[in-house]
Design a protein around this motif. Structure first.
Motif, short mmCIF file in Angstrom:
data_model
loop_
_atom_site.label_atom_id
_atom_site.label_comp_id
_atom_site.label_asym_id
_atom_site.label_seq_id
_atom_site.Cartn_x
_atom_site.Cartn_y
_atom_site.Cartn_z
N GLU A 198 0.83 -1.21 0.00
CA GLU A 198 0.00 0.00 0.00
C GLU A 198 0.86 1.26 0.00
OE1 GLU A 198 -2.04 -3.49 1.42
OE2 GLU A 198 -0.24 -2.49 2.21
N GLN A 199 1.92 1.27 0.81
CA GLN A 199 2.80 2.43 0.86
C GLN A 199 3.54 2.63 -0.46
OE1 GLN A 199 4.79 0.89 4.38
NE2 GLN A 199 4.33 2.79 5.48
N ILE A 200 4.02 1.55 -1.02
CA ILE A 200 4.74 1.63 -2.29
C ILE A 200 3.81 2.14 -3.39
CG2 ILE A 200 5.77 0.22 -4.11
CD1 ILE A 200 7.16 -1.38 -1.88
N ASP A 201 2.59 1.63 -3.43
CA ASP A 201 1.65 2.05 -4.46
C ASP A 201 1.34 3.54 -4.34
OD1 ASP A 201 -0.31 1.00 -6.64
OD2 ASP A 201 -1.54 2.29 -5.35
N ALA A 202 1.13 4.02 -3.11
CA ALA A 202 0.82 5.44 -2.91
C ALA A 202 1.98 6.32 -3.37
CB ALA A 202 0.49 5.70 -1.45
N THR A 203 3.21 5.90 -3.06
CA THR A 203 4.37 6.70 -3.45
C THR A 203 4.56 6.72 -4.95
OG1 THR A 203 5.45 6.19 -1.33
CG2 THR A 203 6.86 6.98 -3.12
N VAL A 204 4.46 5.55 -5.58
CA VAL A 204 4.62 5.48 -7.04
C VAL A 204 3.52 6.28 -7.73
CG1 VAL A 204 4.59 3.95 -9.04
CG2 VAL A 204 5.83 3.28 -6.97
N ALA A 205 2.29 6.21 -7.22
CA ALA A 205 1.18 6.95 -7.83
C ALA A 205 1.45 8.45 -7.80
CB ALA A 205 -0.12 6.63 -7.09
N ALA A 206 1.94 8.95 -6.67
CA ALA A 206 2.22 10.38 -6.54
C ALA A 206 3.34 10.81 -7.48
CB ALA A 206 2.57 10.71 -5.10
N PRO A 256 19.32 -8.70 2.02
CA PRO A 256 19.46 -9.83 1.10
C PRO A 256 18.83 -9.52 -0.26
CG PRO A 256 18.71 -10.59 3.25
CD PRO A 256 18.66 -9.09 3.28
N LYS A 257 19.41 -10.09 -1.30
CA LYS A 257 18.90 -9.85 -2.64
C LYS A 257 17.46 -10.33 -2.79
CE LYS A 257 23.27 -9.72 -5.15
NZ LYS A 257 24.06 -10.28 -6.27
N SER A 258 17.10 -11.37 -2.05
CA SER A 258 15.72 -11.86 -2.14
C SER A 258 14.73 -10.81 -1.65
CB SER A 258 15.56 -13.14 -1.32
OG SER A 258 15.91 -12.92 0.05
N TYR A 259 15.10 -10.11 -0.57
CA TYR A 259 14.23 -9.04 -0.07
C TYR A 259 14.20 -7.87 -1.05
CZ TYR A 259 12.68 -5.00 2.59
OH TYR A 259 12.03 -3.86 2.97
N GLN A 260 15.37 -7.52 -1.58
CA GLN A 260 15.42 -6.42 -2.54
C GLN A 260 14.58 -6.72 -3.77
OE1 GLN A 260 19.08 -4.23 -3.15
NE2 GLN A 260 20.14 -5.57 -1.72
N ARG A 261 14.64 -7.96 -4.27
CA ARG A 261 13.83 -8.32 -5.43
C ARG A 261 12.34 -8.22 -5.13
NH1 ARG A 261 18.00 -12.23 -6.41
NH2 ARG A 261 16.90 -13.75 -5.09
N GLN A 262 11.96 -8.60 -3.91
CA GLN A 262 10.55 -8.51 -3.52
C GLN A 262 10.08 -7.06 -3.55
OE1 GLN A 262 9.79 -10.17 0.38
NE2 GLN A 262 7.88 -9.05 0.60
N VAL A 263 10.88 -6.16 -3.02
CA VAL A 263 10.52 -4.74 -3.00
C VAL A 263 10.50 -4.17 -4.42
CG1 VAL A 263 11.26 -2.45 -2.26
CG2 VAL A 263 11.35 -4.36 -0.65
N VAL A 264 11.52 -4.48 -5.20
CA VAL A 264 11.58 -3.97 -6.57
C VAL A 264 10.40 -4.47 -7.39
CG1 VAL A 264 12.89 -4.05 -8.73
CG2 VAL A 264 14.07 -3.61 -6.57
N ASP A 265 10.01 -5.73 -7.19
CA ASP A 265 8.85 -6.26 -7.91
C ASP A 265 7.58 -5.48 -7.57
OD1 ASP A 265 10.35 -8.16 -9.16
OD2 ASP A 265 9.77 -9.82 -7.84
N LEU A 266 7.41 -5.13 -6.30
CA LEU A 266 6.24 -4.34 -5.90
C LEU A 266 6.27 -2.97 -6.59
CD1 LEU A 266 6.05 -5.11 -2.07
CD2 LEU A 266 4.41 -5.82 -3.82
#
Length: 308
Positions: A198-206, A256-266
């Motif tokens: 939800e936070q990522i979506d709001a930031t990207v939308a703005a 970890p790269k796994s966490y970073q990939r999860q965030v980047v995918d979002l």
């Protein structure tokens, strides 16, 4: 603490960057923004100042930076390398309002038709908008701002001396209207604080609504200096998150790269939802400069030389 300098250059060399960049660290190696996570905190110790309170309250200004720049640009040895400003410290933090170094620096680059980029959280860049437009008519110029989240409450906690993220969006809009464009580093994304869907979506939308030319997400990295200060802040303000950070950063400065990939995918999913998927503009080297290594092993592949 104003002082003259013999050189205004900070050179960075990275195998990840296709072209070498020269970075003007105009305000020395520290800022007044007081960001609790800032990776530049460690560099404050190079001049026997601490990476905590001193970093937040003391600043060194290279008062003759513009004159030195003109001298170096005029040298026969100078071959017109792109110059990146804001790679370690922000050229438009509060002291710039008093010393007004950037207009002369931009004018020098304009007159030499030298490519450059600027990364800033500051609003003072709008003061120099006309100069930047003039420079962009003669050479490639790119502008970027960093907005890790549009959560106003979080901003007050972690970036207390900076303009609000909503005001930074005005910078994006103004440069879009001027035809220069402005890219955004969605940085840093803070685990447990600004990384929910939800936070990522709001930031990207703005950011998309403001007209950004591109968006690059960067997850928080905690190098020595910033790591200790950020841990102290977490202990005082969000002790419930300490186990998460101990898990994510127990092996070094990078999650970890796994966490970073999860965030980047979002982030990428949100970019597609909000129509923010344009290619990089030709000549834009700002985003490349800020692609950070994803692990301590990757970071070890960089070679960096700093002249202060």
């Amino acid at each position: 603490m104003p002082r003259p300098e013999r050189s205004c250059e900070t050179r960075r060399y990275s195998r990840a960057v296709r072209i070498s960049l020269t970075s003007i660290a105009k305000h020395g190696t520290w800022r007044q923004y007081g960001c609790v996570y800032c990776f530049a905190r460690r560099t404050h110790t190079y001049l026997d100042l601490d990476s905590g309170r001193d970093f937040d309250s003391k600043i060194v200004v290279k008062t003759n930076a513009a004159a030195l720049l003109r001298k170096e640009l005029a040298s026969p040895r100078w071959t017109g390398e792109p110059i990146a400003m804001g790679t370690n410290t922000d050229p438009y933090q509060r002291a710039e309002g008093r010393y007004r170094l950037m207009p002369e620096i931009i004018a020098a680059l304009r007159d030499r038709a030298n490519p450059f980029s600027i990364l800033t959280k500051g609003m003072l860049i709008l003061r120099d908008l006309d100069l930047i437009v003039q420079a962009a008519q003669r050479a490639p110029v790119s502008v970027a701002t960093s907005i890790g989240s549009v959560d106003e409450a979080l901003w007050r906690e972690v970036e207390p001396g900076t303009p609000s993220p909503l005001r930074r969006l005005d910078v994006v809009r103004r440069f879009a209207e001027a035809g220069i464009g402005c890219s955004v580093l969605m940085a840093p994304i803070l685990p447990g604080l600004s990384d929910s869907p939800e936070q990522i979506d709001a930031t990207v939308a703005a950011i998309a609504e403001a007209g950004a030319t591109s968006l690059t997400p960067i997850v928080l990295h905690l190098r020595s200096g910033a790591r200790e200060w950020y841990h102290q802040w977490l202990s005082a303000r969000r002790p419930d998150l300490l186990p998460l950070y101990e898990k994510l950063y127990r092996n070094g400065a990078y999650a970890p790269k796994s966490y970073q990939r999860q965030v980047v995918d979002l982030v990428e999913q949100a970019k597609r939802r909000h129509g923010l998927t344009p290619p990089l503009r030709p000549g834009s080297f700002r985003t490349q400069q800020h692609d950070l290594p994803q692990s301590d092993v990757d970071r070890g592949r960089e070679r960096q030389l700093t002249l202060l």
